[in-house]
Design an enzyme around this catalytic site. Structure first.
Site, PDB file in Angstrom:
ATOM      1  N   CYS A  61       0.831  -1.203   0.000  1.00  0.00           N
ATOM      2  CA  CYS A  61       0.000   0.000   0.000  1.00  0.00           C
ATOM      3  C   CYS A  61       0.865   1.253   0.000  1.00  0.00           C
ATOM      4  O   CYS A  61       0.640   2.174  -0.782  1.00  0.00           O
ATOM      5  CB  CYS A  61      -0.919  -0.026   1.222  1.00  0.00           C
ATOM      6  SG  CYS A  61      -1.986   1.405   1.315  1.00  0.00           S
TER       7      CYS A  61
ATOM      8  N   CYS B  19      -1.706   1.716  -2.931  1.00  0.00           N
ATOM      9  CA  CYS B  19      -2.674   2.806  -2.721  1.00  0.00           C
ATOM     10  C   CYS B  19      -2.062   4.205  -2.736  1.00  0.00           C
ATOM     11  O   CYS B  19      -2.566   5.100  -3.431  1.00  0.00           O
ATOM     12  CB  CYS B  19      -3.369   2.656  -1.364  1.00  0.00           C
ATOM     13  SG  CYS B  19      -3.394   1.025  -0.648  1.00  0.00           S
TER      14      CYS B  19
ATOM     15  N   LYS C 286      -0.178   5.361  -5.959  1.00  0.00           N
ATOM     16  CA  LYS C 286      -1.225   5.379  -6.997  1.00  0.00           C
ATOM     17  C   LYS C 286      -2.112   6.621  -6.864  1.00  0.00           C
ATOM     18  O   LYS C 286      -2.392   7.311  -7.829  1.00  0.00           O
ATOM     19  CB  LYS C 286      -2.031   4.085  -6.865  1.00  0.00           C
ATOM     20  CG  LYS C 286      -3.166   3.878  -7.813  1.00  0.00           C
ATOM     21  CD  LYS C 286      -4.480   4.425  -7.364  1.00  0.00           C
ATOM     22  CE  LYS C 286      -5.000   3.993  -6.035  1.00  0.00           C
ATOM     23  NZ  LYS C 286      -5.619   2.715  -5.975  1.00  0.00           N
TER      24      LYS C 286
ATOM     25  N   TYR D 234      -9.564  -2.919 -11.245  1.00  0.00           N
ATOM     26  CA  TYR D 234      -9.406  -1.531 -10.816  1.00  0.00           C
ATOM     27  C   TYR D 234      -8.012  -0.985 -11.059  1.00  0.00           C
ATOM     28  O   TYR D 234      -7.848   0.206 -11.357  1.00  0.00           O
ATOM     29  CB  TYR D 234      -9.856  -1.359  -9.358  1.00  0.00           C
ATOM     30  CG  TYR D 234      -8.857  -1.762  -8.296  1.00  0.00           C
ATOM     31  CD1 TYR D 234      -7.986  -0.829  -7.756  1.00  0.00           C
ATOM     32  CD2 TYR D 234      -8.789  -3.071  -7.830  1.00  0.00           C
ATOM     33  CE1 TYR D 234      -7.072  -1.179  -6.775  1.00  0.00           C
ATOM     34  CE2 TYR D 234      -7.889  -3.431  -6.844  1.00  0.00           C
ATOM     35  CZ  TYR D 234      -7.028  -2.495  -6.317  1.00  0.00           C
ATOM     36  OH  TYR D 234      -6.126  -2.847  -5.351  1.00  0.00           O
TER      37      TYR D 234
ATOM     38  N   GLU E  68      -7.451   2.378 -13.138  1.00  0.00           N
ATOM     39  CA  GLU E  68      -6.825   3.532 -12.475  1.00  0.00           C
ATOM     40  C   GLU E  68      -5.590   3.999 -13.242  1.00  0.00           C
ATOM     41  O   GLU E  68      -5.395   5.208 -13.448  1.00  0.00           O
ATOM     42  CB  GLU E  68      -6.430   3.163 -11.040  1.00  0.00           C
ATOM     43  CG  GLU E  68      -7.642   2.996 -10.143  1.00  0.00           C
ATOM     44  CD  GLU E  68      -7.308   2.574  -8.717  1.00  0.00           C
ATOM     45  OE1 GLU E  68      -8.138   2.800  -7.837  1.00  0.00           O
ATOM     46  OE2 GLU E  68      -6.215   2.005  -8.476  1.00  0.00           O
TER      47      GLU E  68
ATOM     48  N   HIS F 135     -26.626  21.813   0.176  1.00  0.00           N
ATOM     49  CA  HIS F 135     -26.773  22.385  -1.150  1.00  0.00           C
ATOM     50  C   HIS F 135     -25.759  23.491  -1.387  1.00  0.00           C
ATOM     51  O   HIS F 135     -25.526  24.283  -0.476  1.00  0.00           O
ATOM     52  CB  HIS F 135     -28.199  22.950  -1.281  1.00  0.00           C
ATOM     53  CG  HIS F 135     -28.492  23.465  -2.648  1.00  0.00           C
ATOM     54  ND1 HIS F 135     -28.669  22.630  -3.732  1.00  0.00           N
ATOM     55  CD2 HIS F 135     -28.629  24.733  -3.121  1.00  0.00           C
ATOM     56  CE1 HIS F 135     -28.911  23.363  -4.807  1.00  0.00           C
ATOM     57  NE2 HIS F 135     -28.881  24.645  -4.470  1.00  0.00           N
TER      58      HIS F 135
ATOM     59  N   GLU G 254     -25.882  15.610  -2.304  1.00  0.00           N
ATOM     60  CA  GLU G 254     -27.315  15.792  -2.008  1.00  0.00           C
ATOM     61  C   GLU G 254     -28.186  15.025  -3.001  1.00  0.00           C
ATOM     62  O   GLU G 254     -29.363  14.784  -2.738  1.00  0.00           O
ATOM     63  CB  GLU G 254     -27.702  17.273  -1.983  1.00  0.00           C
ATOM     64  CG  GLU G 254     -27.704  17.935  -3.344  1.00  0.00           C
ATOM     65  CD  GLU G 254     -28.150  19.396  -3.304  1.00  0.00           C
ATOM     66  OE1 GLU G 254     -29.079  19.712  -2.563  1.00  0.00           O
ATOM     67  OE2 GLU G 254     -27.525  20.212  -4.020  1.00  0.00           O
TER      68      GLU G 254
HETATM   69  P1  FAD Z   1       1.374  -6.132   1.901  1.00  0.00           P
HETATM   70  O1  FAD Z   1       1.028  -4.734   2.170  1.00  0.00           O
HETATM   71  O2  FAD Z   1       1.639  -6.523   0.494  1.00  0.00           O
HETATM   72  O3  FAD Z   1       2.646  -6.464   2.788  1.00  0.00           O
HETATM   73  C1  FAD Z   1       3.308  -7.687   2.697  1.00  0.00           C
HETATM   74  C2  FAD Z   1       4.747  -7.482   3.118  1.00  0.00           C
HETATM   75  O4  FAD Z   1       5.352  -8.749   3.300  1.00  0.00           O
HETATM   76  C3  FAD Z   1       5.584  -6.770   2.046  1.00  0.00           C
HETATM   77  O5  FAD Z   1       6.208  -5.639   2.624  1.00  0.00           O
HETATM   78  C4  FAD Z   1       6.598  -7.811   1.612  1.00  0.00           C
HETATM   79  O6  FAD Z   1       7.851  -7.257   1.293  1.00  0.00           O
HETATM   80  C5  FAD Z   1       6.704  -8.688   2.870  1.00  0.00           C
HETATM   81  N1  FAD Z   1       7.160 -10.045   2.600  1.00  0.00           N
HETATM   82  C6  FAD Z   1       6.700 -10.917   1.668  1.00  0.00           C
HETATM   83  N2  FAD Z   1       7.330 -12.099   1.772  1.00  0.00           N
HETATM   84  C7  FAD Z   1       8.219 -11.985   2.809  1.00  0.00           C
HETATM   85  C8  FAD Z   1       9.153 -12.860   3.406  1.00  0.00           C
HETATM   86  N3  FAD Z   1       9.308 -14.130   2.976  1.00  0.00           N
HETATM   87  N4  FAD Z   1       9.892 -12.403   4.436  1.00  0.00           N
HETATM   88  C9  FAD Z   1       9.753 -11.123   4.891  1.00  0.00           C
HETATM   89  N5  FAD Z   1       8.871 -10.252   4.355  1.00  0.00           N
HETATM   90  C10 FAD Z   1       8.123 -10.675   3.330  1.00  0.00           C
HETATM   91  N6  FAD Z   1      -5.992  -1.158  -1.434  1.00  0.00           N
HETATM   92  C11 FAD Z   1      -6.860  -0.213  -0.994  1.00  0.00           C
HETATM   93  O7  FAD Z   1      -7.516  -0.413   0.031  1.00  0.00           O
HETATM   94  N7  FAD Z   1      -7.015   0.969  -1.668  1.00  0.00           N
HETATM   95  C12 FAD Z   1      -6.317   1.243  -2.787  1.00  0.00           C
HETATM   96  O8  FAD Z   1      -6.483   2.314  -3.375  1.00  0.00           O
HETATM   97  C13 FAD Z   1      -5.399   0.265  -3.271  1.00  0.00           C
HETATM   98  N8  FAD Z   1      -4.661   0.506  -4.372  1.00  0.00           N
HETATM   99  C14 FAD Z   1      -3.764  -0.426  -4.800  1.00  0.00           C
HETATM  100  C15 FAD Z   1      -3.020  -0.153  -5.939  1.00  0.00           C
HETATM  101  C16 FAD Z   1      -2.104  -1.064  -6.403  1.00  0.00           C
HETATM  102  C17 FAD Z   1      -1.314  -0.749  -7.648  1.00  0.00           C
HETATM  103  C18 FAD Z   1      -1.908  -2.282  -5.694  1.00  0.00           C
HETATM  104  C19 FAD Z   1      -0.903  -3.276  -6.177  1.00  0.00           C
HETATM  105  C20 FAD Z   1      -2.634  -2.561  -4.561  1.00  0.00           C
HETATM  106  C21 FAD Z   1      -3.575  -1.642  -4.095  1.00  0.00           C
HETATM  107  N9  FAD Z   1      -4.359  -1.880  -2.975  1.00  0.00           N
HETATM  108  C22 FAD Z   1      -5.257  -0.942  -2.544  1.00  0.00           C
HETATM  109  C23 FAD Z   1      -4.268  -3.169  -2.248  1.00  0.00           C
HETATM  110  C24 FAD Z   1      -3.429  -3.030  -0.984  1.00  0.00           C
HETATM  111  O9  FAD Z   1      -2.168  -2.496  -1.306  1.00  0.00           O
HETATM  112  C25 FAD Z   1      -3.280  -4.406  -0.338  1.00  0.00           C
HETATM  113  O10 FAD Z   1      -4.557  -4.978  -0.140  1.00  0.00           O
HETATM  114  C26 FAD Z   1      -2.575  -4.329   1.016  1.00  0.00           C
HETATM  115  O11 FAD Z   1      -1.311  -3.741   0.887  1.00  0.00           O
HETATM  116  C27 FAD Z   1      -2.453  -5.730   1.605  1.00  0.00           C
HETATM  117  O12 FAD Z   1      -1.751  -5.686   2.809  1.00  0.00           O
HETATM  118  P2  FAD Z   1      -0.997  -6.978   3.345  1.00  0.00           P
HETATM  119  O13 FAD Z   1      -0.595  -6.666   4.741  1.00  0.00           O
HETATM  120  O14 FAD Z   1      -1.808  -8.184   3.104  1.00  0.00           O
HETATM  121  O15 FAD Z   1       0.283  -7.142   2.417  1.00  0.00           O
END
Ligand code: FAD
Length: 468
Positions: A43, A48, A51, A177, A181, A438, A443
Site C-alpha cells: 500500500c 494505494c 497510486k 481496478y 486507475e 446544497h 445531495e
Molecule cells: P502487503 O502490504 O503486500 O505487505 C506484505 C509485506 O510482506 C511486504 O512488505 C513484503 O515485502 C513482505 N514479505 C513478503 N514475503 C516476505 C518474506 N518471505 N519475508 C519477509 N517479508 C516478506 N488497497 C486499498 O484499500 N485501496 C487502494 O487504493 C489500493 N490501491 C492499490 C493499488 C495497487 C497498484 C496495488 C498493487 C494494490 C492496491 N491496494 C489498494 C491493495 C493493498 O495495497 C493491499 O490490499 C494491502 O497492501 C495488503 O496488505 P498486506 O498486509 O496483506 O500485504
C-alpha cells in the site's frame, strides 16, 4: 511450558502485519516483525498511496482546462514525470520512516530479511532462527503476468511507478481496478492510452450501470477501450517499440512504448515453507484460514492479501487487529465483511457500498432502483462534458438500502459516509428524511424520489463500445 523468543512473530510489515504487531504489543505481548523489503508493504510503497498521488497529478490536466470557464488564463502547462516520481519517492521514504517509528515506538523488534517457516513455531530470517508461540503470515501478494510470447517486455504496476520516462503510447491489459486507475493516470498525464480487456465490460463485480458509465466517461477523455480482446504476444523492435499481436484481427492500435499487465495478483507464499508444514492453500496458493485468521496448523495464522480474499488495505488492517485481539487481547474477534465500501480512483472516480443491483435481485427477488445521471454544477461553467451517476438499490420488502453506488468527482469521499448509514440498516425513508447540503453532488442521494418503474436498456452506452 516451552519458552519462545517471542509470543508473536509476524512475517511481512505491510498493512495487516504492522497492525497485528502493534496491537499485540499494545496488549503486552513480546512481538517481532520480519520484512525483506521496505516497511509499510504494498500500500505504502507500490499500491494505494503512490497510486493516489499519481491520480491527483493526472487530474490537474482537467483542472487546468476547466479553469478557463472560471475566468482564468493558464499558460500552457508543462508536466515533468521525473519531478513527480522524485516527489512521490520522497513521500514514500518519509512514510517508510513513519512505519519504523510506529513499530519501534510500540517496542516491536524489526528483523530485516527474508523469512521462512522451518517448523510450526520456528522461523528463519535470512538464516537466523527465531522461535515464536504464534506466527502470523502477512506476506501480501504480487502482480501476475500470463505466459505469452514476449511477456518479458511487459511491465506491471510495480514497475509503472518507477518508469524513467512517461511512455508516449501505453497499453494496459486487464479490466480490474488497477488497469482502470492506471489508464486514467497515464491518460491524464498526456500519454496515448489503450486498455484491453478480454471480458465484455470493465470492472467485473461492480454495478453494471457504474461500469457502463465509467467506460463512457473514460472514452470521452480519450482512452481507447478494447473489450473482448486478448493479447496473443509482444515483440520488441530495435528502437524499443513494442508490437502487439491481438487475439482478434480488427483490434487497433498495435504499437506501444510500454505494455503494462494488470491481470490479477497472486498470494506471496513461495519459499515460505508452508506446504512442507502442511498448511492448507487454495488453488491460487492463498492461505486458507477460518473466521479467526487461523490456518489448519496450530500456532500459524494469516491475514491480508496472502489469504486471497478481499485485497484491500483497510481489510488487511482489520484482520490484523482481529487476530491480535483474539490471541492477546482476551477477545475473540471476527471481521465483518458485509457492506464493505470500496472505491476506484479512476478519472472520474467511482465508489460503492453494499450490493450491486444484480446481487440484490438475486438475494431479495425484488428491488427498487433509484438512479440519477446528472451534469455536476462545476461543469456548467467549465464546459466539460462529464456526467456523474448516483444509484441506490433498495430491498422492496424491507425498504432497506442495500446498495449505494456513485461515479463522479468525490465519489469515494461521499460513499464513505453513506456506508455508515447502509451498515446501520438505513431505510429509503431515512435517506429521504435527510436534508441535503446544497449545492453538492452528495445531495443527489437524498433527493432521489422517483423509483424506476421498468429497468431500461442503458442509453448511455455508446453503440461502438465493443469495437476497437
Ligand atoms: P502487503 O502490504 O503486500 O505487505 C506484505 C509485506 O510482506 C511486504 O512488505 C513484503 O515485502 C513482505 N514479505 C513478503 N514475503 C516476505 C518474506 N518471505 N519475508 C519477509 N517479508 C516478506 N488497497 C486499498 O484499500 N485501496 C487502494 O487504493 C489500493 N490501491 C492499490 C493499488 C495497487 C497498484 C496495488 C498493487 C494494490 C492496491 N491496494 C489498494 C491493495 C493493498 O495495497 C493491499 O490490499 C494491502 O497492501 C495488503 O496488505 P498486506 O498486509 O496483506 O500485504
Amino acid at each position: 511450558m516451552k519458552s519462545f523468543d517471542y509470543q508473536l512473530l509476524v512475517i511481512g510489515a505491510g498493512s495487516g502485519g504492522v497492525r497485528a504487531a502493534r496491537t499485540a504489543a499494545a496488549c503486552g505481548a513480546r512481538v517481532a516483525i520480519a520484512e525483506e523489503r521496505r516497511l509499510g508493504g504494498t500500500c505504502v510503497s507500490r499500491g494505494c498511496i503512490p497510486k493516489k498521488l499519481l491520480a491527483y497529478a493526472a487530474h490537474y490536466r482537467d483542472d487546468f482546462e476547466d479553469a478557463a470557464g472560471y475566468g482564468w488564463t493558464v499558460a500552457q502547462p508543462v508536466f515533468s514525470w521525473e519531478r513527480l516520481v522524485g516527489n512521490k519517492n520522497r513521500e514514500i521514504d518519509r512514510l517508510n520512516g513513519v512505519y519504523q517509528d510506529l513499530l519501534e515506538g510500540a517496542r516491536v523488534d524489526i528483523l530485516r530479511g527474508s523469512a521462512k517457516l522451518t517448523a510450526a513455531h520456528t522461523v528463519s530470517v535470512d538464516g537466523r532462527s527465531v522461535t515464536a508461540e504464534h506466527v502470523l503470515v502477512a506476506t501480501g501478494g504480487r502482480p501476475f503476468k500470463p505466459d505469452i510470447p514476449g511477456i518479458e517486455f511487459a511491465i506491471t504496476s510495480d514497475e509503472a511507478f518507477e518508469l524513467r520516462e512517461l511512455p508516449r503510447r501505453i497499453l494496459l491489459v486487464g479490466g480490474g481496478y488497477i488497469a482502470v486507475e492506471f489508464a486514467g493516470i497515464f491518460n491524464g498525464l498526456g500519454a496515448d492510452v489503450t486498455l484491453a480487456y478480454r471480458g465484455a465490460q470493465i470492472l467485473r463485480g461492480f454495478d453494471d450501470d457504474i461500469r457502463r458509465h465509467l467506460n463512457n466517461e473514460m472514452r470521452k477523455k480519450g482512452v481507447t477501450i478494447l473489450l473482448e480482446t486478448d493479447l496473443a504476444g509482444i515483440a520488441r523492435r530495435d528502437d524499443g517499440t513494442l508490437d502487439v499481436e491481438w487475439s482478434r484481427e480488427s483490434a487497433q492500435p498495435n504499437a506501444f512504448d510500454a505494455v503494462m499487465f494488470a491481470t490479477g495478483r497472486k498470494p506471496n507464499v513461495e519459499g515460505l515453507g508452508l506446504a512442507e508444514l502442511g498448511v492448507n492453500l487454495d488453488d491460487d496458493g492463498g492461505i486458507v484460514v477460518d473466521d479467526w485468521q487461523q490456518t489448519n496448523i496450530a500456532g500459524i495464522h494469516a491475514v491480508g492479501d496472502v489469504t486471497n480474499r478481499i485485497a484491500l488495505t483497510p481489510v488487511a488492517i482489520r484482520e490484523g487487529f482481529a487476530v491480535a485481539a483474539t490471541l492477546f487481547g482476551g477477545r475473540r474477534t471476527k471481521v465483518d465483511y458485509d457492506n464493505l465500501p470500496s472505491a476506484v480512483f479512476s478519472q472520474p472516480p467511482i465508489a460503492t457500498v453494499g450490493l450491486t443491483e444484480a446481487q440484490a435481485l438475486k438475494r431479495f427477488g425484488e428491488v427498487d432502483i433509484y438512479r440519477r445521471d446528472f451534469r455536476p454544477l462545476r461543469h456548467t461553467l467549465s464546459g466539460r462534458d462529464e456526467r456523474s451517476l448516483v444509484k441506490l438499490v433498495v430491498d422492496t420488502a424491507s425498504q432497506r438500502v442495500v446498495g449505494a453506488h456513485m461515479a463522479g468527482a468525490d465519489a469515494p469521499e461521499i460513499i464513505q459516509g453513506i456506508a455508515i448509514a447502509v451498515r446501520m440498516g438505513a431505510k429509503k425513508s431515512d435517506v429521504d428524511a435527510t436534508i441535503g447540503i446544497h449545492p453538492t453532488a452528495a445531495e443527489e442521494f437524498v433527493t432521489l424520489r422517483e423509483k424506476e418503474t421498468k429497468r431500461r436498456q442503458d442509453d448511455d452506452t455508446a453503440p461502438d463500445e465493443r469495437k476497437s
